[in-house]
Design an enzyme around this catalytic site. Structure first.
Site, mmCIF file in Angstrom:
data_model
loop_
_atom_site.group_PDB
_atom_site.id
_atom_site.type_symbol
_atom_site.label_atom_id
_atom_site.label_comp_id
_atom_site.label_asym_id
_atom_site.label_seq_id
_atom_site.Cartn_x
_atom_site.Cartn_y
_atom_site.Cartn_z
ATOM 1 N N ASP A 188 0.875 -1.184 0.000
ATOM 2 C CA ASP A 188 0.000 0.000 0.000
ATOM 3 C C ASP A 188 0.909 1.229 0.000
ATOM 4 O OD1 ASP A 188 -2.052 1.809 0.223
ATOM 5 O OD2 ASP A 188 -2.396 1.446 2.365
ATOM 6 N N GLU A 199 -0.600 -3.866 -7.623
ATOM 7 C CA GLU A 199 0.095 -3.844 -6.334
ATOM 8 C C GLU A 199 -0.054 -5.204 -5.629
ATOM 9 O OE1 GLU A 199 -0.243 0.853 -5.067
ATOM 10 O OE2 GLU A 199 -1.994 -0.448 -4.852
ATOM 11 N N ASP A 224 -13.084 -7.566 -5.176
ATOM 12 C CA ASP A 224 -13.478 -6.376 -5.944
ATOM 13 C C ASP A 224 -14.934 -6.506 -6.387
ATOM 14 O OD1 ASP A 224 -13.445 -4.044 -7.376
ATOM 15 O OD2 ASP A 224 -12.293 -4.849 -9.080
ATOM 16 N N ASN A 226 -17.381 -4.356 -6.715
ATOM 17 C CA ASN A 226 -17.977 -3.379 -7.652
ATOM 18 C C ASN A 226 -17.203 -3.282 -8.965
ATOM 19 O OD1 ASN A 226 -15.678 -2.082 -6.917
ATOM 20 N ND2 ASN A 226 -16.689 -0.330 -5.896
ATOM 21 N N ASP A 228 -14.271 -2.038 -9.772
ATOM 22 C CA ASP A 228 -13.561 -0.808 -10.129
ATOM 23 C C ASP A 228 -12.036 -0.960 -10.115
ATOM 24 O OD1 ASP A 228 -13.020 -0.998 -7.448
ATOM 25 O OD2 ASP A 228 -13.684 1.038 -6.928
ATOM 26 N N GLU A 235 -10.776 -6.068 3.094
ATOM 27 C CA GLU A 235 -11.472 -7.084 2.296
ATOM 28 C C GLU A 235 -10.501 -8.171 1.830
ATOM 29 O OE1 GLU A 235 -14.973 -4.352 0.206
ATOM 30 O OE2 GLU A 235 -12.944 -4.366 -0.628
ATOM 31 N N ASP A 444 16.364 -23.989 49.135
ATOM 32 C CA ASP A 444 16.168 -22.900 48.190
ATOM 33 C C ASP A 444 17.457 -22.822 47.386
ATOM 34 O OD1 ASP A 444 13.839 -22.436 49.580
ATOM 35 O OD2 ASP A 444 14.206 -20.298 49.897
ATOM 36 N N HIS A 500 16.952 -29.066 54.184
ATOM 37 C CA HIS A 500 15.887 -29.917 54.688
ATOM 38 C C HIS A 500 15.980 -31.301 54.055
ATOM 39 C CE1 HIS A 500 13.375 -26.513 56.435
ATOM 40 N NE2 HIS A 500 14.369 -25.894 55.817
ATOM 41 N N SER A 588 27.152 -22.499 49.066
ATOM 42 C CA SER A 588 27.325 -23.893 49.457
ATOM 43 C C SER A 588 26.424 -24.780 48.610
ATOM 44 C CB SER A 588 27.005 -24.071 50.941
ATOM 45 O OG SER A 588 25.991 -23.185 51.355
#
Length: 637
Positions: A188, A199, A224, A226, A228, A235, A444, A500, A588
């Site tokens: 475009d 295009e 298209d 219509n 034109d 679309e 952890d 743990h 550790s």
């Protein structure tokens, strides 16, 4: 709009089209800085139709802060991080910066947004963060309205500002239509939202696809209505989306050139949509980062990365890659950077990644480390050492949650008292607490798990002399563990340092093994020149269980760790999740060795470890299930 009949006009249009595609492509490359492996890490993998939840458009609109500065924001989602541009100096930064993110039903959904002040050359400072569950957000706010979120101080959880965010999720049909619009916008040329047949024909020819060439006239005439000779992009986009679904007309991505698997229409659409991420015209976030800290660094870091003094990567941390350690958070499925002082990193690389450095160790440096650790341990037990607690919390402010700690800060009279801090009851729930056939995380930590010892030496432990017999020491009967499974729990200085029991059973015996005090950082573990786990001071605990047989629990000392303290004794009956002991100041490691075929380790932990990627876990998270009972339990615990 011209009819495009002359050769010059056609060439001009095609030149513009090629230039637009090159612009897309170059912007995409710019969003993938760093080492080549970063691109490999974030490249799109296949998603099943059942797991596809949509593509979210996340927009960081702006923020309100409590002081003026130049601000940037980062979004961390799964294994990717993106950043905005830097605002003007203000207390109300506006970014209007967006990014499209792939959502999977079994994948990450929690996005972390971090806001940094940028008044430093090399290290920007995190001021606040918020977390947003994208799937929940779009269910509650389906119309993508702007919503305000509190920004929290990472250290104190106090509110330091507000973040304004919008988010929407496209369904698959909507995504295909939006993508088709963006493809069509390339041709475009006068940007009026309409296309002529010439295009449209330029674009179809550029796809290099016989189906596209054959179908272009039919598709254009269908739009298209219509007659034109001019149709709207909307679309044509709807028709293209339907055509791509029925019989694909795009063989390769117009942006990056990657050949698409036409049989996998969903992933082809996802790939092109994320490549073409220009969106609504707002500024698109820069990508290609692993963590928010990497994304926030200033030009000094970019210079060091360019000169290969410092790089980001996952996997084995050798050479320049050792500058930054990246782990994956199991709960959020997000990559996180481990914080280490740069001077310490350089020292560890010099010692552990070279023959010369380890030669110095053999010539007396081991004794120096031993003496240094003992002196540092004594120093951290003095009343004066408590003065170091605030600066320690500041350095690790987004990685230590004081709200979980059992006692307030003024309770700790020495640094070591703080270092071995206890947590509030319930802060670490234990997965499947009533099932002894489910093993859990012992600490952890950053975890590596291997179904066999051979896997551990292939993917992680690079010391030439590592063996289970060497790990457990000469006083332990290691025959039962030789072909067993291995789990490594590495604790960093900022972690909760009490360990743990991963299983329920009876403590049979303690064995103390003398040794050195090398660092347990991956820089040393990944070194082929030393054998951290078999040479360091350690205590081996044999736990007898009904579900897993015997389990060897090995607590390993490291540089600056003055002592390993156990709070249990031989003959004690323990439940999984019960505290066994703690490490004093320093980093550790705990290693658990299971007998062969006694445990099926969780697949996500094995998959990460096979990538040489440590997984960030907390005490009590599920580790695996004993054979033959392989039912999965709650991962989130």
């Amino acid at each position: 709009m011209g009819n495009g009949t002359s050769t010059d006009t056609k060439e001009s249009r095609r030149s513009k089209m090629r230039q637009k595609l090159q612009n897309f492509s170059s912007r995409r490359r710019l969003r993938r800085p760093g080492s080549g492996s970063v691109s490999g890490l974030v490249s799109q993998r296949s998603v099943s139709q059942e797991d596809f939840a949509g593509i979210a458009l996340l927009t960081l609109i702006g923020a309100e802060m409590k002081f003026k500065d130049k601000w940037l924001a980062c979004v961390s989602f799964g294994e990717q991080t993106f950043r905005t541009g830097i605002s003007d100096s203000t207390d109300k930064p506006i970014w209007n910066s967006e990014k499209k993110l792939l959502l999977e039903k079994n994948g990450p959904s929690l996005a972390r947004i971090s806001v940094f002040e940028t008044n430093r050359l090399s290290k920007n400072n995190i001021i606040g963060f918020c977390e947003l569950d994208l799937l929940e957000f779009v269910v509650q706010e389906p119309d993508s309205t702007c919503k305000s979120f509190d920004l929290l101080d990472p250290a104190s959880s106090n509110v330091v500002g507000s973040m304004f965010i919008s988010c929407s999720v496209e369904d698959p049909v909507e995504t295909e239509t939006c993508f088709a619009k963006r493809i069509l916008s390339i041709v475009d040329y006068n940007e009026d939202g309409h296309l002529s047949f010439s295009e449209f024909s330029d674009l179809m020819d550029a796809f290099g696809n016989q189906v596209a060439t054959k179908k272009k006239e039919e598709l254009f005439k269908a739009a298209d209505l219509n007659g034109d000779g001019v149709v709207t992009i909307d679309e044509l986009a709807a028709l293209l989306a339907v055509q791509q679904e029925l019989e694909p007309i795009i063989n390769s991505c117009p942006v990056c050139g990657e050949v698409l698997q036409l049989s996998d229409k969903l992933n082809a659409m996802i790939h092109m949509t994320l490549c073409f991420d220009e969106g609504t015209g707002n500024q698109t976030m820069t990508g290609g980062f692993l963590t928010d800290r990497q994304a926030s660094y200033g030009w000094m870091f970019k210079l060091s990365e360019w000169t290969h003094l410092s790089t980001y990567d996952v996997g084995l941390n050798t050479g320049s890659s050792a500058s930054h350690i990246v782990v994956i958070d199991r709960k959020t499925k997000r990559l996180v950077e481990e914080l280490i002082d740069s001077k310490i990193v350089m020292s560890m690389r010099a010692i552990y990644q070279s023959k010369i450095g380890l030669g110095l160790m053999d010539q007396g440096a081991k004794e120096i480390l031993q003496n240094l650790s003992e002196k540092q341990g004594k120093k951290m037990n003095t009343v004066e050492s408590a003065q170091n607690i605030p600066s320690f919390l500041e350095f690790f402010k987004d990685q230590i949650n004081m709200a979980e700690v059992k006692y307030p800060l003024d309770h700790f009279k020495t640094f070591n008292e703080f270092f071995i801090r206890e947590l509030k009851p319930g802060a670490r729930p234990v997965a499947c607490i009533d099932r002894d056939d489910v093993a859990v995380s012992a600490a952890d930590c950053r975890l590596m798990a291997f179904q066999s010892v051979d896997d551990s030496t292939r993917f992680w432990i690079k010391g030439r002399k590592f063996s289970i017999k060497g790990l457990l020491g000469k006083d332990v009967d290691s025959d039962a563990f030789l072909d067993g499974s291995l789990v490594i729990f590495r604790l960093a200085p900022q972690d909760y340092h009490r360990f743990h029991s991963p299983v329920s059973g009876v403590i049979e015996k303690f064995f103390d093994v003398p040794g050195s005090l090398y660092t347990v950082n991956p820089i040393a573990v990944n070194s082929k020149y030393c054998n951290v786990f078999t040479e360091n001071k350690r205590t081996v605990v044999i736990i007898s269980t009904a579900e897993f047989g015997k389990v060897a629990f090995v607590a390993i000392g490291a540089t600056m760790v003055g002592s390993i303290t156990f709070v249990r004794k031989e003959g004690d009956h323990i439940k999984k999740g019960d505290e066994l002991g703690y490490f004093s100041f320093g980093g550790s490691t705990v290693i658990c060795v299971f007998e062969k075929d006694s445990i099926k380790i969780d697949e996500d932990l094995l998959a990460n470890s096979a990538r040489s990627l440590e997984t960030l876990v907390t005490v009590g998270m599920q580790l695996g299930v004993s054979f033959p009972k392989l039912e999965n339990c709650s991962l989130e615990s």
